[in-house]
Write a protein that holds these residues in place. Structure first.
Motif, mmCIF file in Angstrom:
data_model
loop_
_atom_site.group_PDB
_atom_site.id
_atom_site.type_symbol
_atom_site.label_atom_id
_atom_site.label_comp_id
_atom_site.label_asym_id
_atom_site.label_seq_id
_atom_site.Cartn_x
_atom_site.Cartn_y
_atom_site.Cartn_z
ATOM 1 N N ARG A 53 -18.765 27.437 -24.087
ATOM 2 C CA ARG A 53 -19.467 27.777 -22.851
ATOM 3 C C ARG A 53 -18.490 28.454 -21.908
ATOM 4 N N PRO A 54 -18.928 29.548 -21.260
ATOM 5 C CA PRO A 54 -18.017 30.220 -20.328
ATOM 6 C C PRO A 54 -17.770 29.354 -19.091
ATOM 7 N N THR A 55 -16.581 29.491 -18.535
ATOM 8 C CA THR A 55 -16.234 28.734 -17.341
ATOM 9 C C THR A 55 -16.957 29.324 -16.128
ATOM 10 N N LEU A 56 -16.955 28.581 -15.045
ATOM 11 C CA LEU A 56 -17.598 29.049 -13.821
ATOM 12 C C LEU A 56 -16.895 30.292 -13.277
ATOM 13 N N THR A 57 -15.575 30.337 -13.418
ATOM 14 C CA THR A 57 -14.818 31.498 -12.975
ATOM 15 C C THR A 57 -15.211 32.732 -13.767
ATOM 16 N N ARG A 58 -15.340 32.570 -15.070
ATOM 17 C CA ARG A 58 -15.715 33.703 -15.914
ATOM 18 C C ARG A 58 -17.122 34.186 -15.599
ATOM 19 N N LEU A 59 -18.040 33.251 -15.335
ATOM 20 C CA LEU A 59 -19.398 33.641 -14.956
ATOM 21 C C LEU A 59 -19.392 34.410 -13.642
ATOM 22 N N ALA A 60 -18.598 33.948 -12.676
ATOM 23 C CA ALA A 60 -18.521 34.631 -11.378
ATOM 24 C C ALA A 60 -17.917 36.022 -11.532
ATOM 25 N N LEU A 61 -16.858 36.148 -12.329
ATOM 26 C CA LEU A 61 -16.246 37.457 -12.549
ATOM 27 C C LEU A 61 -17.198 38.407 -13.273
ATOM 28 N N ALA A 63 -20.477 38.318 -13.108
ATOM 29 C CA ALA A 63 -21.510 38.704 -12.146
ATOM 30 C C ALA A 63 -20.975 39.752 -11.169
ATOM 31 N N ALA A 64 -19.736 39.573 -10.705
ATOM 32 C CA ALA A 64 -19.133 40.554 -9.785
ATOM 33 C C ALA A 64 -18.945 41.896 -10.485
ATOM 34 N N ALA A 65 -18.502 41.871 -11.729
ATOM 35 C CA ALA A 65 -18.302 43.112 -12.479
ATOM 36 C C ALA A 65 -19.634 43.833 -12.700
ATOM 37 N N ARG A 66 -20.693 43.079 -13.019
ATOM 38 C CA ARG A 66 -22.002 43.697 -13.190
ATOM 39 C C ARG A 66 -22.504 44.311 -11.888
ATOM 40 N N TRP A 67 -22.297 43.610 -10.763
ATOM 41 C CA TRP A 67 -22.728 44.130 -9.476
ATOM 42 C C TRP A 67 -21.958 45.399 -9.114
ATOM 43 N N LEU A 68 -20.632 45.393 -9.338
ATOM 44 C CA LEU A 68 -19.826 46.577 -9.051
ATOM 45 C C LEU A 68 -20.235 47.755 -9.923
ATOM 46 N N TRP A 69 -20.524 47.502 -11.187
ATOM 47 C CA TRP A 69 -20.926 48.578 -12.086
ATOM 48 C C TRP A 69 -22.290 49.136 -11.682
ATOM 49 N N LYS A 70 -23.189 48.262 -11.244
ATOM 50 C CA LYS A 70 -24.518 48.701 -10.839
ATOM 51 C C LYS A 70 -24.449 49.579 -9.590
ATOM 52 N N HIS A 71 -23.548 49.292 -8.681
ATOM 53 C CA HIS A 71 -23.417 50.022 -7.423
ATOM 54 C C HIS A 71 -22.211 50.945 -7.408
ATOM 55 N N ARG A 72 -21.780 51.422 -8.546
ATOM 56 C CA ARG A 72 -20.550 52.213 -8.637
ATOM 57 C C ARG A 72 -20.632 53.522 -7.860
ATOM 58 N N ARG A 73 -21.786 54.152 -7.803
ATOM 59 C CA ARG A 73 -21.907 55.409 -7.061
ATOM 60 C C ARG A 73 -21.845 55.179 -5.560
ATOM 61 N N ALA A 74 -22.427 54.101 -5.114
ATOM 62 C CA ALA A 74 -22.411 53.806 -3.680
ATOM 63 C C ALA A 74 -21.010 53.420 -3.210
#
Length: 168
Positions: free
Chosen positions: A40-48, A50-61
């Motif tokens: 199971r992934p750690t809480l830190t890995r899940l947070a990272l 999620a942050a990476a997915r959010w940054l990739w989704k908003h990369r143009r902005a």
């Protein structure tokens, strides 16, 4: 050594826990069971993630933010390795003013809003290039250059977001 006591190696991916159930008696031709249980992934890995997915989704902005964050270490390297690069970069601060003149001559601004955006873009470009030349010469952490960098970054990001929203 008999086949019953010899350990068999099973290749598994990193981060995977394997549980081996030994061969059952009486079934000599049957292969042993291998149960693979993923970690199971750690809480830190899940947070990272999620942050990476959010940054990739908003990369143009976030393009100006990315450029600003890249400019800081690049100018630090320029300062350490070639301080004289500031002398090469300093004349580039005139380029946005030249662009403003050429743009106004080729396509004159019809209204005050277009003229205002052009002036704002030229001022922001001049400020960014002047900061780059100063940071390459004196180091990005010298004197008020950190505050200047931060103000340029905030202005560029704000302008970028406004232009992206009103461009349609």
């Amino acid at each position: 050594m008999s086949s019953r006591t010899r350990a068999r190696t099973v290749k598994t991916a990193a981060g995977v826990t394997t549980v081996r159930i030994p061969r059952q008696r009486g079934r000599r031709s049957a292969d042993p069971f291998v149960v693979v249980v993923p970690e199971r992934p750690t809480l830190t890995r899940l947070a990272l993630n999620a942050a990476a997915r959010w940054l990739w989704k908003h990369r143009r902005a976030l393009a100006p933010l990315t450029l600003g964050l890249l400019a800081f270490p690049i100018t630090a390297l320029l300062h350490v390795m070639a301080w004289w690069s500031a002398l090469v970069l300093a004349p580039a601060t005139v380029v946005p003013a030249l662009w403003l003149g050429i743009a106004q001559r080729r396509r004159p601004a019809k209204g005050a809003e277009v003229w205002g955006w052009r002036i704002a873009a030229a001022l922001l470009g001049t400020s960014g290039l002047a900061w780059t030349a100063s940071a390459a010469g004196f180091g990005p952490l010298a004197g008020p250059l950190e505050l200047w960098w931060l103000l340029n970054l905030i202005a560029a990001q704000t302008t970028w977001l406004i232009v992206r929203r009103t461009a349609n």
